[in-house]
Write a protein that holds these residues in place. Sequence first.
Motif, PDB file in Angstrom:
ATOM      1  N   GLU A  14     -16.289  21.769 -45.077  1.00 40.12           N
ATOM      2  CA  GLU A  14     -16.844  21.888 -46.425  1.00 40.12           C
ATOM      3  C   GLU A  14     -17.070  20.516 -47.056  1.00 40.12           C
ATOM      4  OE1 GLU A  14     -16.339  24.534 -50.478  1.00 40.12           O
ATOM      5  OE2 GLU A  14     -14.750  24.579 -48.984  1.00 40.12           O
ATOM      6  N   ARG A  15     -16.139  19.596 -46.849  1.00 40.00           N
ATOM      7  CA  ARG A  15     -16.324  18.221 -47.354  1.00 40.00           C
ATOM      8  C   ARG A  15     -17.563  17.579 -46.748  1.00 40.00           C
ATOM      9  NH1 ARG A  15     -10.511  16.101 -46.343  1.00 40.00           N
ATOM     10  NH2 ARG A  15      -9.476  17.045 -48.101  1.00 40.00           N
ATOM     11  N   SER A  16     -17.741  17.767 -45.444  1.00 36.82           N
ATOM     12  CA  SER A  16     -18.897  17.182 -44.759  1.00 36.82           C
ATOM     13  C   SER A  16     -20.202  17.769 -45.291  1.00 36.82           C
ATOM     14  CB  SER A  16     -18.802  17.423 -43.256  1.00 36.82           C
ATOM     15  OG  SER A  16     -17.670  16.786 -42.734  1.00 36.82           O
ATOM     16  N   ALA A  17     -20.223  19.076 -45.528  1.00 40.23           N
ATOM     17  CA  ALA A  17     -21.427  19.720 -46.051  1.00 40.23           C
ATOM     18  C   ALA A  17     -21.726  19.270 -47.478  1.00 40.23           C
ATOM     19  CB  ALA A  17     -21.276  21.237 -46.004  1.00 40.23           C
ATOM     20  N   ALA A  18     -20.669  18.992 -48.250  1.00 41.38           N
ATOM     21  CA  ALA A  18     -20.851  18.591 -49.646  1.00 41.38           C
ATOM     22  C   ALA A  18     -21.175  17.109 -49.796  1.00 41.38           C
ATOM     23  CB  ALA A  18     -19.599  18.919 -50.450  1.00 41.38           C
ATOM     24  N   ALA A  19     -20.864  16.312 -48.784  1.00 43.14           N
ATOM     25  CA  ALA A  19     -21.001  14.852 -48.888  1.00 43.14           C
ATOM     26  C   ALA A  19     -22.372  14.384 -49.385  1.00 43.14           C
ATOM     27  CB  ALA A  19     -20.650  14.185 -47.560  1.00 43.14           C
ATOM     28  N   PRO A  20     -23.488  14.897 -48.873  1.00 45.42           N
ATOM     29  CA  PRO A  20     -24.780  14.393 -49.372  1.00 45.42           C
ATOM     30  C   PRO A  20     -24.995  14.649 -50.865  1.00 45.42           C
ATOM     31  CG  PRO A  20     -25.093  15.700 -47.390  1.00 45.42           C
ATOM     32  CD  PRO A  20     -23.662  15.862 -47.802  1.00 45.42           C
ATOM     33  N   TYR A  21     -24.299  15.615 -51.424  1.00 42.89           N
ATOM     34  CA  TYR A  21     -24.472  15.978 -52.823  1.00 42.89           C
ATOM     35  C   TYR A  21     -23.547  15.218 -53.763  1.00 42.89           C
ATOM     36  CZ  TYR A  21     -27.042  19.804 -50.749  1.00 42.89           C
ATOM     37  OH  TYR A  21     -27.949  20.535 -50.030  1.00 42.89           O
ATOM     38  N   VAL A  22     -22.455  14.658 -53.237  1.00 42.52           N
ATOM     39  CA  VAL A  22     -21.454  14.072 -54.126  1.00 42.52           C
ATOM     40  C   VAL A  22     -21.101  12.628 -53.819  1.00 42.52           C
ATOM     41  CG1 VAL A  22     -20.430  16.311 -54.640  1.00 42.52           C
ATOM     42  CG2 VAL A  22     -19.494  14.943 -52.779  1.00 42.52           C
ATOM     43  N   GLN A  23     -21.569  12.085 -52.698  1.00 42.45           N
ATOM     44  CA  GLN A  23     -21.171  10.733 -52.330  1.00 42.45           C
ATOM     45  C   GLN A  23     -22.371   9.794 -52.260  1.00 42.45           C
ATOM     46  OE1 GLN A  23     -18.882  10.989 -48.748  1.00 42.45           O
ATOM     47  NE2 GLN A  23     -17.153  11.894 -49.792  1.00 42.45           N
ATOM     48  N   TYR A  24     -22.887   9.456 -53.397  1.00 43.44           N
ATOM     49  CA  TYR A  24     -23.909   8.425 -53.481  1.00 43.44           C
ATOM     50  C   TYR A  24     -23.817   7.788 -54.855  1.00 43.44           C
ATOM     51  CZ  TYR A  24     -26.704  12.077 -55.750  1.00 43.44           C
ATOM     52  OH  TYR A  24     -27.145  13.069 -56.565  1.00 43.44           O
ATOM     53  N   PRO A  25     -24.361   6.603 -54.991  1.00 46.13           N
ATOM     54  CA  PRO A  25     -24.216   5.911 -56.281  1.00 46.13           C
ATOM     55  C   PRO A  25     -24.922   6.665 -57.405  1.00 46.13           C
ATOM     56  CG  PRO A  25     -25.740   4.726 -54.850  1.00 46.13           C
ATOM     57  CD  PRO A  25     -25.140   5.827 -54.030  1.00 46.13           C
ATOM     58  N   PRO A  26     -24.352   6.609 -58.600  1.00 44.83           N
ATOM     59  CA  PRO A  26     -25.018   7.282 -59.728  1.00 44.83           C
ATOM     60  C   PRO A  26     -26.339   6.593 -60.058  1.00 44.83           C
ATOM     61  CG  PRO A  26     -23.171   5.971 -60.502  1.00 44.83           C
ATOM     62  CD  PRO A  26     -23.126   5.933 -59.003  1.00 44.83           C
ATOM     63  N   THR A  27     -27.234   7.353 -60.652  1.00 46.81           N
ATOM     64  CA  THR A  27     -28.504   6.749 -61.033  1.00 46.81           C
ATOM     65  C   THR A  27     -28.271   5.762 -62.172  1.00 46.81           C
ATOM     66  OG1 THR A  27     -28.928   8.605 -62.488  1.00 46.81           O
ATOM     67  CG2 THR A  27     -29.944   8.692 -60.328  1.00 46.81           C
ATOM     68  N   PRO A  28     -29.080   4.710 -62.235  1.00 52.50           N
ATOM     69  CA  PRO A  28     -28.909   3.713 -63.305  1.00 52.50           C
ATOM     70  C   PRO A  28     -29.225   4.296 -64.682  1.00 52.50           C
ATOM     71  CG  PRO A  28     -30.708   3.099 -61.792  1.00 52.50           C
ATOM     72  CD  PRO A  28     -30.138   4.378 -61.302  1.00 52.50           C
ATOM     73  N   TRP A  29     -28.738   3.627 -65.718  1.00 52.83           N
ATOM     74  CA  TRP A  29     -28.917   4.087 -67.099  1.00 52.83           C
ATOM     75  C   TRP A  29     -30.384   4.214 -67.472  1.00 52.83           C
ATOM     76  CZ3 TRP A  29     -31.813   1.214 -70.359  1.00 52.83           C
ATOM     77  CH2 TRP A  29     -32.020  -0.120 -70.009  1.00 52.83           C
ATOM     78  N   TRP A  30     -31.246   3.412 -66.850  1.00 53.73           N
ATOM     79  CA  TRP A  30     -32.654   3.388 -67.218  1.00 53.73           C
ATOM     80  C   TRP A  30     -33.468   4.486 -66.528  1.00 53.73           C
ATOM     81  CZ3 TRP A  30     -35.081   2.776 -62.676  1.00 53.73           C
ATOM     82  CH2 TRP A  30     -34.459   2.041 -61.676  1.00 53.73           C
ATOM     83  N   TYR A  31     -32.847   5.244 -65.642  1.00 56.53           N
ATOM     84  CA  TYR A  31     -33.570   6.269 -64.894  1.00 56.53           C
ATOM     85  C   TYR A  31     -34.238   7.323 -65.797  1.00 56.53           C
ATOM     86  CZ  TYR A  31     -34.331  10.131 -61.631  1.00 56.53           C
ATOM     87  OH  TYR A  31     -34.880  11.157 -60.918  1.00 56.53           O
ATOM     88  N   PRO A  32     -33.515   7.967 -66.740  1.00 53.43           N
ATOM     89  CA  PRO A  32     -34.189   8.982 -67.574  1.00 53.43           C
ATOM     90  C   PRO A  32     -35.394   8.451 -68.358  1.00 53.43           C
ATOM     91  CG  PRO A  32     -31.820   9.248 -67.731  1.00 53.43           C
ATOM     92  CD  PRO A  32     -32.067   7.949 -66.993  1.00 53.43           C
ATOM     93  N   PRO A  33     -35.296   7.289 -69.056  1.00 58.02           N
ATOM     94  CA  PRO A  33     -36.494   6.856 -69.781  1.00 58.02           C
ATOM     95  C   PRO A  33     -37.642   6.438 -68.857  1.00 58.02           C
ATOM     96  CG  PRO A  33     -34.688   5.302 -70.129  1.00 58.02           C
ATOM     97  CD  PRO A  33     -34.134   6.473 -69.392  1.00 58.02           C
ATOM     98  N   VAL A  34     -37.329   5.956 -67.673  1.00 56.07           N
ATOM     99  CA  VAL A  34     -38.414   5.587 -66.744  1.00 56.07           C
ATOM    100  C   VAL A  34     -39.131   6.840 -66.253  1.00 56.07           C
ATOM    101  CG1 VAL A  34     -38.877   4.639 -64.442  1.00 56.07           C
ATOM    102  CG2 VAL A  34     -37.507   3.348 -66.062  1.00 56.07           C
ATOM    103  N   VAL A  35     -38.382   7.891 -65.947  1.00 48.07           N
ATOM    104  CA  VAL A  35     -39.022   9.138 -65.526  1.00 48.07           C
ATOM    105  C   VAL A  35     -39.826   9.733 -66.694  1.00 48.07           C
ATOM    106  CG1 VAL A  35     -38.629  11.488 -64.684  1.00 48.07           C
ATOM    107  CG2 VAL A  35     -37.318   9.591 -63.735  1.00 48.07           C
ATOM    108  N   GLY A  36     -39.295   9.636 -67.899  1.00 52.11           N
ATOM    109  CA  GLY A  36     -40.036  10.094 -69.070  1.00 52.11           C
ATOM    110  C   GLY A  36     -41.324   9.295 -69.271  1.00 52.11           C
ATOM    111  N   ALA A  37     -41.230   7.984 -69.103  1.00 54.74           N
ATOM    112  CA  ALA A  37     -42.421   7.132 -69.251  1.00 54.74           C
ATOM    113  C   ALA A  37     -43.438   7.429 -68.156  1.00 54.74           C
ATOM    114  CB  ALA A  37     -42.016   5.660 -69.224  1.00 54.74           C
ATOM    115  N   TRP A  38     -42.948   7.670 -66.938  1.00 57.83           N
ATOM    116  CA  TRP A  38     -43.864   7.992 -65.844  1.00 57.83           C
ATOM    117  C   TRP A  38     -44.616   9.291 -66.150  1.00 57.83           C
ATOM    118  CZ3 TRP A  38     -44.584  12.097 -62.590  1.00 57.83           C
ATOM    119  CH2 TRP A  38     -45.471  11.891 -61.538  1.00 57.83           C
ATOM    120  N   THR A  39     -43.891  10.290 -66.646  1.00 58.76           N
ATOM    121  CA  THR A  39     -44.525  11.562 -66.979  1.00 58.76           C
ATOM    122  C   THR A  39     -45.546  11.381 -68.106  1.00 58.76           C
ATOM    123  OG1 THR A  39     -42.477  12.684 -66.360  1.00 58.76           O
ATOM    124  CG2 THR A  39     -44.076  13.958 -67.620  1.00 58.76           C
TER     125      THR A  39
END
Length: 154
Positions: A14-39
């Motif tokens: 179960e840990r191995s199956a969950a790893a791709p969903y929980v073990q990566y760096p968080p998105t940077p603080w600027w991610y939401p406004p950049v996606v909003g600006a792109w849209t």
Amino acid sequence: MESVEARDQLILVERSAAAPYVQYPPTPWWYPPVVGAWTAALIGAFAWYRVNGAMFFASLAIVLAAEGWFLAWMRRRHGALPMLGHGRPPAEIGSVYRGYFAGLAVVVVVVAAAWWLGGVPVGAAVAFVAVTAGIALYERKYAAAAAKVRDRLG
């Protein structure tokens, strides 16, 4: 003895199956406004639609090229991104995904109504605000769900 060993193996699976969903760096603080600006930029490209076909296609190409660059950057940064339809997310993450798609439907309707009633500039402005807020909310909920999964699986 065997049941304890089997339980440990199930948790490891179960840990191995969950790893791709929980073990990566968080998105940077600027991610939401950049996606909003792109849209907003994508919608803004339609300002040229009836005025100048060449400018419309050029601005659309620039926005889509920026998206390609951004996705390549995210893939390099994360190593591998969980893809919908590949694997099965943990229940906590699946719940966040369902909420995301429900919210996405609401945002699409709101932005389409704003665009239809107020034109391209209003649609782009509403898209920026709605997408930025929606992505920021999703990121918070996803981080909380990922933390719950990590706690549950040890």
